[in-house]
Design a protein around this motif. Sequence first.
Motif, mmCIF file in Angstrom:
data_model
loop_
_atom_site.group_PDB
_atom_site.id
_atom_site.type_symbol
_atom_site.label_atom_id
_atom_site.label_comp_id
_atom_site.label_asym_id
_atom_site.label_seq_id
_atom_site.Cartn_x
_atom_site.Cartn_y
_atom_site.Cartn_z
ATOM 1 N N GLY A 5 -0.273 -1.206 -4.146
ATOM 2 C CA GLY A 5 0.640 -1.994 -3.312
ATOM 3 C C GLY A 5 0.527 -3.494 -3.538
ATOM 4 O O GLY A 5 1.114 -4.272 -2.797
ATOM 5 N N ARG A 6 -0.224 -3.909 -4.568
ATOM 6 C CA ARG A 6 -0.436 -5.340 -4.768
ATOM 7 C C ARG A 6 0.017 -5.806 -6.143
ATOM 8 O O ARG A 6 -0.028 -5.060 -7.103
ATOM 9 N N LYS A 7 0.395 -7.055 -6.198
ATOM 10 C CA LYS A 7 0.647 -7.698 -7.482
ATOM 11 C C LYS A 7 -0.667 -8.282 -7.989
ATOM 12 O O LYS A 7 -1.376 -8.953 -7.241
ATOM 13 N N ARG A 8 -1.002 -8.000 -9.238
ATOM 14 C CA ARG A 8 -2.223 -8.554 -9.836
ATOM 15 C C ARG A 8 -1.833 -9.447 -11.000
ATOM 16 O O ARG A 8 -1.118 -9.022 -11.911
ATOM 17 N N TYR A 49 2.454 -5.193 -11.276
ATOM 18 C CA TYR A 49 2.969 -4.918 -9.928
ATOM 19 C C TYR A 49 2.635 -3.466 -9.620
ATOM 20 O O TYR A 49 3.302 -2.551 -10.108
ATOM 21 N N THR A 74 4.550 -2.339 -5.846
ATOM 22 C CA THR A 74 5.036 -3.265 -4.813
ATOM 23 C C THR A 74 6.514 -3.047 -4.501
ATOM 24 O O THR A 74 6.988 -3.507 -3.481
ATOM 25 N N VAL A 75 7.211 -2.381 -5.412
ATOM 26 C CA VAL A 75 8.654 -2.219 -5.173
ATOM 27 C C VAL A 75 9.135 -0.804 -5.457
ATOM 28 O O VAL A 75 8.489 -0.036 -6.159
ATOM 29 N N ALA A 76 10.294 -0.517 -4.899
ATOM 30 C CA ALA A 76 10.964 0.761 -5.147
ATOM 31 C C ALA A 76 12.303 0.477 -5.792
ATOM 32 O O ALA A 76 12.824 -0.646 -5.743
ATOM 33 N N LYS A 106 6.158 -4.417 6.908
ATOM 34 C CA LYS A 106 6.697 -4.625 5.571
ATOM 35 C C LYS A 106 6.126 -3.706 4.496
ATOM 36 O O LYS A 106 6.543 -3.777 3.359
ATOM 37 N N ARG A 107 5.111 -2.904 4.811
ATOM 38 C CA ARG A 107 4.466 -2.115 3.765
ATOM 39 C C ARG A 107 5.331 -0.914 3.342
ATOM 40 O O ARG A 107 5.727 -0.111 4.163
ATOM 41 N N ALA A 108 5.557 -0.815 2.068
ATOM 42 C CA ALA A 108 6.383 0.276 1.552
ATOM 43 C C ALA A 108 5.656 1.611 1.697
ATOM 44 O O ALA A 108 4.447 1.679 1.527
ATOM 45 N N GLU A 123 7.451 4.591 0.519
ATOM 46 C CA GLU A 123 8.150 5.526 -0.358
ATOM 47 C C GLU A 123 7.571 5.513 -1.779
ATOM 48 O O GLU A 123 6.684 4.715 -2.083
ATOM 49 N N LYS A 179 6.987 2.028 -7.990
ATOM 50 C CA LYS A 179 6.914 1.863 -9.433
ATOM 51 C C LYS A 179 5.747 0.942 -9.784
ATOM 52 O O LYS A 179 5.414 0.052 -9.020
ATOM 53 N N ILE A 208 5.017 -1.863 -12.448
ATOM 54 C CA ILE A 208 5.703 -2.691 -13.446
ATOM 55 C C ILE A 208 4.655 -3.603 -14.081
ATOM 56 O O ILE A 208 3.891 -4.256 -13.375
#
Lengths: 696, 696
Positions: A85-88, A129, A132-134, A161-163, A165, A168, A170
Amino acid sequence: MKAIANGIWRITIGEPETWNPTSIRKFPVKNEALEKLKKRKIKPEVMEQMQWETSIRGITITLPMEASEDIYGFGLQLKSMNHAGRKRIIKVNSDPPSDTGESHAPVPFYISTAGYGLFVDSFRYISFYMGTVAEKGSSKHMQQENIEHKEFSESALYALKRAKEKRKIIIEIPRVKGVDIYFFTGDIKEVVQRYNLFSGGGCLPPMWGLGMWYRTYGGSSQDTVLELARLFREEHMPMDVLGLEPGWHSHSYSCSYKWSYLFEKPQQMIQQLEQKGYKLNLWEHSYVYPTAPFYEQIMKYSGECEVWNGLVPDFATKEACSIFAQYHQKEFVKLGIKGFKLDECDNSDYNPSDWSFPDSTKFPSNMDGEQMHMAIGILYQNLLYRVFKNELVRTFSQVRSSGALAAPLPFVLYSDLYDHKQFIRGMVTSGFSGLLWAPEVRDCLNENDLLRRLQTIVFSEQALINSWRIPSPPWKQVDIEKNLAGEWMEEATYYTNACRKYFEIRMQLLPYLYSAFVEYYQNGTPPIRALVMDYSNDEQVRNIDDEYMFGKSLLVCPLTIEDKITRQIYLPEGVWYHFFTGEVIQGGKSITIKADYDQIPVYVRENTIIPIAKPVLYVSKDTVFEIKVKEFGTGETQFTLYEDDYETFSYEKGNMNEVILQRDARGNISYIRKGCQKERYKIQCSVKESSKRQEI
Amino acid sequence: MKAIANGIWRITIGEPETWNPTSIRKFPVKNEALEKLKKRKIKPEVMEQMQWETSIRGITITLPMEASEDIYGFGLQLKSMNHAGRKRIIKVNSDPPSDTGESHAPVPFYISTAGYGLFVDSFRYISFYMGTVAEKGSSKHMQQENIEHKEFSESALYALKRAKEKRKIIIEIPRVKGVDIYFFTGDIKEVVQRYNLFSGGGCLPPMWGLGMWYRTYGGSSQDTVLELARLFREEHMPMDVLGLEPGWHSHSYSCSYKWSYLFEKPQQMIQQLEQKGYKLNLWEHSYVYPTAPFYEQIMKYSGECEVWNGLVPDFATKEACSIFAQYHQKEFVKLGIKGFKLDECDNSDYNPSDWSFPDSTKFPSNMDGEQMHMAIGILYQNLLYRVFKNELVRTFSQVRSSGALAAPLPFVLYSDLYDHKQFIRGMVTSGFSGLLWAPEVRDCLNENDLLRRLQTIVFSEQALINSWRIPSPPWKQVDIEKNLAGEWMEEATYYTNACRKYFEIRMQLLPYLYSAFVEYYQNGTPPIRALVMDYSNDEQVRNIDDEYMFGKSLLVCPLTIEDKITRQIYLPEGVWYHFFTGEVIQGGKSITIKADYDQIPVYVRENTIIPIAKPVLYVSKDTVFEIKVKEFGTGETQFTLYEDDYETFSYEKGNMNEVILQRDARGNISYIRKGCQKERYKIQCSVKESSKRQEI
């Protein structure tokens, strides 16, 4: 798509760059050791689903990720362990103030609980990522409404705000037109082993490197260093390594690589220290001040910008390596210096001055500044390792920046960041990516903080006290101002004794820890491991970053000064024993435990035997450890000790004994010695049965 | 190389990208106004020395920089004002924890004390190294040695590292194959004016926008909003604008753009508020939740990723703009909504969850995520501005992200970061790059903190109290928990009166401030300016970021709670008058002044007259201000007031009176009115002489 070794595959996209972690590697893949791991012939499913695309941005890779998937790795990570769930951002930065993924040693390698690991072979600043996104439209079915006023508290807003579903992964690799991606298969520990063996296997430090370390005051002179060395011996404080800080140079930022006037006869000092059993380590950084003897010579092989008035040698060129190496070999290593500490070779966006060279800097090797920032730590380690190897001396050194494929390099990371909880997390996270980490004792709030931090270093890969700001040891005075004024605490004797107790615990565990490093060398199992590595089926341990496995059988739960004298711990399923008291605890649950300031909770797996050495003050080439076997539980078990000369590379040719301690079903303890090297362990068994020696 | 306008040149490198700040601009260059500035026919010297290079990294530009040169600009900068010797990363980030150059509104534009400004016309994340490095070998002559132990204190070490030699500016624009670089010539203020006029001139808010603003509790309902509106009028608290926070939506993160069940009859509420003189502003963000009426319609024109379950409209497409605009026009603006607050349209690397879309995200317009992050604030402002313009209504709105060429857009930036000193610096720095900034009153430590923050907003571009976390106004209760519990302070009456006093000061200054905005509109002079803009020859002001010019003649020195009741101020050369007490102070030096918690030090330039209005509770289309002239010093001087309808765009056609207040050499005050618009100022002169009206 290519099978590289047992359980390792590579996908080559486009045409990879000239410079990348595999192109500067100096250690071959340990294929034989990889073959001994579980046979894995089926590629990870996710590998088939990987998609990529090339654009002016570089290469963008997309992979699927389940909502329940957890992610570890990315090198040294001080701010978090689970990256789902995090961007690194995989970018060297010495002082990231937030949880961005940046660190002294970020590594473009992660391990997923979905049964695979992925390594991007690049020195670019890669963004990962991690779910972090769907995909657009994934939430089309949602029809929720705000219903509660209390949703509008700050914390509730962010929680919303936590996804949840399907997400992906990325991966964006900037600038490149091609890159190699490596996949490793297996459970978490297996993936880590594969990655480490792919890197060339773990390093094996000299035995003295596992002893106690002390870095002296930055304003030290030859006399004050010798006086300190005398004091340690007089007070029976175990101590193997002394380190000199910037003050030993005639110019430090950037470096002259010459002794300051405060050290009049360095060769004599080194000899005197050697006679007392000390190994000397020298601080430096790699930027070359005009007074350095090789300044003119190395200029041609340096980057186009100065840093702090110094040249930045291009260690991707043979010439710069050779100039730097020859000087170090002749002036330092031949004189008996046993290691270095490379400081501030990282970079900083957050200290916005003239800290380092721009990302666009050109180097003679055609590396650019970005690549050099990511590579410099490894290039330096390769170079220094070679200097010592030429002299047939094993070093155990320090470096403030490292990166991918570092496992075989006997260097330990450290930091100026000082936060004890983060330092513990650093130990836990660095083990996922072939890195070692020193949770140094430096500034302490008070005496109890000193004890808490000491307890942690004793159960770390490098037991280091860094007193660069204080002339007297912290157990004489923790307050910096008073220490500088020469004032000792009233309770100095009490704290000297309390610290000695922990130093001796470290010395008792030296053979045990050495075995852990031999395992690291032979099969890639890190000496310090997150619980999720050893207990990957236990969902409860997925976010535990403040406990860790230390060697084969110890589970360590350090406390910090913030915890006072209680903390919550979790022990995995099974029976556990308190290492010091023998108390039995049933695992599989969280409990709150109490530990006074002079105690650290350490637990032992059921059915375990642990070799305990009689503590020595330091390790010499003649040291023979007197070993007793400490028993936990009953039943058949064994523990393997390793004997070699502890300080040369002779072990690489197989010159190493295995000493297998065994407890049989009836509780009898014996040992078998395999190999014909000199005996370094004198083992006292609890049973009469004589030991057997088996030549191989 | 091309001359663009008086004192503005362009260099085109390679082939610029499709999307950049000039390609999305909606306001033409104000050539006529530029012509009125000092004639500048000679290109800045530095322009001739600019070098550039294209590589796989993008474009790297190098310029010379003297050691004494100072650098300003780069948009909203909360952490520092003078960027000499620093690396600046021009990248939108909502919560940069360090001084990196990132902010809600970074702008690739800087101003050098060497007499030029430089603007890079790109939406890429540009790195500016403002003299952080020197050429290799520059320090060859240095032969210093470490001589003092005390060099090895932490602070001394870092001080040692600052470069003193001739440096370089390096600008790295990633990924691009071409870019336009604009040069602006002149002293600092002139460069800023040129940049603002190149952007299209400053915005002119409606007069009500300069009054008091109040954002209501996030959990408000229709009834509680109306009750609050009633309370303000009952207690004679001047208040022009009420804002609704996320709670007004039926779904907020992402947005439904529909009223929640707490607002049963919004149209009725808007009317009732209008009758009481309030203008209503609505919080929103631009990510579209599935229940939004235009969800299906806008999907096609959205980015490929969801954020918080919502679509990210591509406002670089006409279609997404038109769908979003039509809905807002019909559902909100036609009903009387006077503005919006676009929240969280920025990005965050430092809050590492699913905050926003990846940089690699594809949008239908062919913008990528990086460009969209840099453009979204401006695209949204352009779109909303058009909605209001279509209805012939001037808005004054809020937005949390902005960027290059924003001067003509009537939007004010704000932040969640709360630090009062940084908020003051934000006002000072944003003025260098055509941005407006609201140092909102939000969380207050205590009553004195409330007063200090209120004093600052009264002397800011948007006087905003944001009570999204508290149902009652902070002057009734500053403690959040107690406020939520409905408990008022014992001293509520005292603080209500103390706050009203400041609100009335704001209302007294409305005509004065409106003149400042007309200047912004006409000649690009920002209403709030760093001292270095007005006193560029005074070396003492180069690093002053906690004092500023407010309008033509006031110099404001706010205090924060940390200052308690004293602070150091610097007043430039000349005589200054205390705005409230009339006390005379000789400038050209630093002094320590005292200001009780209910006082703010504001100084007036010598030989100044200032129009002071009788405070009204709010501004309506019929408001006529009763003006008295406040005099400072003696001697000939003048001040120009402007009259128009205050709320339509009629002024753009020249429908605006100039009312020139004059003091002659004998001290007589008179005025001349030029223009035939309705009179909005009723001016009381101190002399008998009747006023003249001059038709033009």
